[in-house]
Design a protein around this motif. Structure first.
Motif: not given
Ligand code: FES
Ligand code: FE2
Length: 443
Positions: A295-304
């Motif tokens: 699963q993707p991480e939410p903002e502010p770590n959406n690049h993770c």
């Protein structure tokens, strides 16, 4: 407390080595009969001491497995050398409708310990040549390798002078901080426009990384620091390096491709890396099983994004809970993955998995393992070795596959599509695309 084990091992090995050498010396110099048989038997102790020393060095030094492109993932063609096979496969393979070839983000250049003070290295990445150097004060700089004056490669024969790099051809010096030319040995004045391109770089978690953005934008996120590495609670235990003949996105996408795990990584690691033989009957009694979530991480770590992986080992169909391993693989940007694991008996540590594009369809992939210091070194080295074997199976797929832009996916493959959507954030309007030139793909 944390180094009691390694100190004890070092001390006991040195003691044993000392005793063996003393016995040998006594036998040789004074003909003391320490062993029945006298001098000739005493001399046998010398090779024993050398073997002990060699074994200890092997045991305590980090694992290093460095593989070239032709060594892994290609099936040799009859009558062809390995290199010829690589070139043929790369030449005739369908490339598919590829995404841009260099996503924006941070990429690993080199492990920190491989660049000493005053040292200078030439590295190829992103289709470019860069010169990487460390000043006597320890600061690292990265500049374009080619001198803007007449094109000499600064890293081939150049030298580090203070904060600057000096060209081997006519002696111009460039400051690594801003790229400005600070000295031209035969000129009265250094013109303002004399400059070299510098690359944003950082040194963290025992590696040197550089930032790439196709529009020249400054870094929009930073690489998280793994505190246990900085505090030396986890120490370096080895690294592997591979070259993969595929588009960069294929490699992280593997983490969201849940269905391939039992097919490719189910057979035990000892059964080898050649997918034609990994399902051999001989090793059928050992099996890895995996449960994965991506699963993707939410903002502010959406690049993770994160992959949660539960590994279990079965022997003759019996599950050994003691060997269950939980891994969190955190992808940070397009080129870095932190695989952290914790085990009640086997300890904890991290594998830093880094993917750096060398050219459009060639990736340099490194795994570096850091592990808690008080654990016997065989454990992290074995974990790294198993990871290396499993990774080499993926390489066999990647080296020979085509990128499918519109894959035929079923409901159970949904994470693959979500991963593509997430990864698209690393491309921007000017991200370079592959200019198709068959003759340009030779290795
Ligand atoms: S080419 Fe570098 S100083 Fe002339
Ligand atoms: Fe895989």
């Amino acid at each position: 407390m944390k180094s009691v084990y390694s100190n004890f091992l070092r001390l006991s090995t040195l003691c044993l080595l000392g005793v063996l050498l003393l016995c040998t010396a006594a036998g040789l110099l004074f003909n003391v009969k320490l062993l029945p048989g006298g001098l000739s038997r005493s001399m046998l102790l010398l090779p024993a001491a050398l073997i002990l020393f060699w074994g200890y060095r092997r045991y305590s030094s980090p694992l290093e497995l460095l593989r070239s492109l032709e060594e892994v993932g290609y099936i040799p063609e009859p009558g062809c050398s390995r290199l010829q096979t690589v070139n043929q496969v790369r030449y005739r393979r369908k490339k598919g409708d590829l995404p841009p070839v260099y996503p924006n983000g941070w990429y690993r250049l080199l492990d920190s310990h491989l660049l000493l003070r005053g040292e200078l290295k030439n590295i190829t990445l992103l289709g470019e040549q860069v010169a990487l150097y460390r000043t006597q004060e320890g600061q690292v700089y990265v500049v374009d390798a080619y001198c803007p004056h007449l094109g000499a490669n600064l890293a081939v024969g150049g030298q580090v002078v203070g904060n600057c790099i000096e060209c081997p051809f006519h002696g111009w010096q460039f400051n690594g901080e801003d790229g400005k030319c600070t000295k031209i040995p035969y000129a009265v004045k250094v013109p303002e426009f004399a400059k070299i391109k510098t690359w944003p770089s950082c040194e963290v978690n025992g590696m040197i990384c550089i930032w790439y953005h196709s529009d020249g934008l400054a870094p929009t996120w930073s690489i998280p620091e793994q505190e246990e590495i900085t505090s030396k609670e986890w120490v370096y235990r080895g690294r592997t390096e591979h070259y993969v003949g595929a588009h960069i996105e294929e490699i992280p996408e593997n983490g969201a491709d849940i269905a391939h795990l039992s097919q490719v990584h189910g057979p035990c690691a000892i059964s080898g890396v050649d997918l034609r033989y990994t399902n051999s009957k001989l090793w059928k009694f050992v099996k890895h099983t995996w449960k994965v979530q991506w699963q993707p991480e939410p903002e502010p770590n959406n690049h993770c994004s994160q992959m949660f992986l539960e590994h279990a080992l079965t022997l003759f169909g019996k599950h050994f809970a003691l060997l269950d391993l939980h891994v969190i693989a955190r992808q940070v940007g397009p080129g870095l993955v932190f695989m952290t694991f914790k085990h009640d008996f086997l300890g904890s540590g991290v594998i830093l998995l880094c993917v750096t594009p060398v050219e459009p369809l060639l990736q340099r992939v490194s795994h570096s393992i850091y592990y808690q210091e008080n654990m016997i070194t065989a454990i992290p080295k074995f974990i790294l070795w198993v990871e290396c074997k499993q990774f080499e199976r993926d390489i066999m797929i990647w080296n020979n596959k085509k990128y499918v832009s519109k894959p035929l996916l079923i409901k159970e493959d949904s994470a693959v599509q979500r991963h593509r959507h997430w990864f698209a954030q690393f491309y921007s309007e000017n991200s370079p695309r592959l200019v198709f030139q068959q003759q340009g793909l030779d290795w």
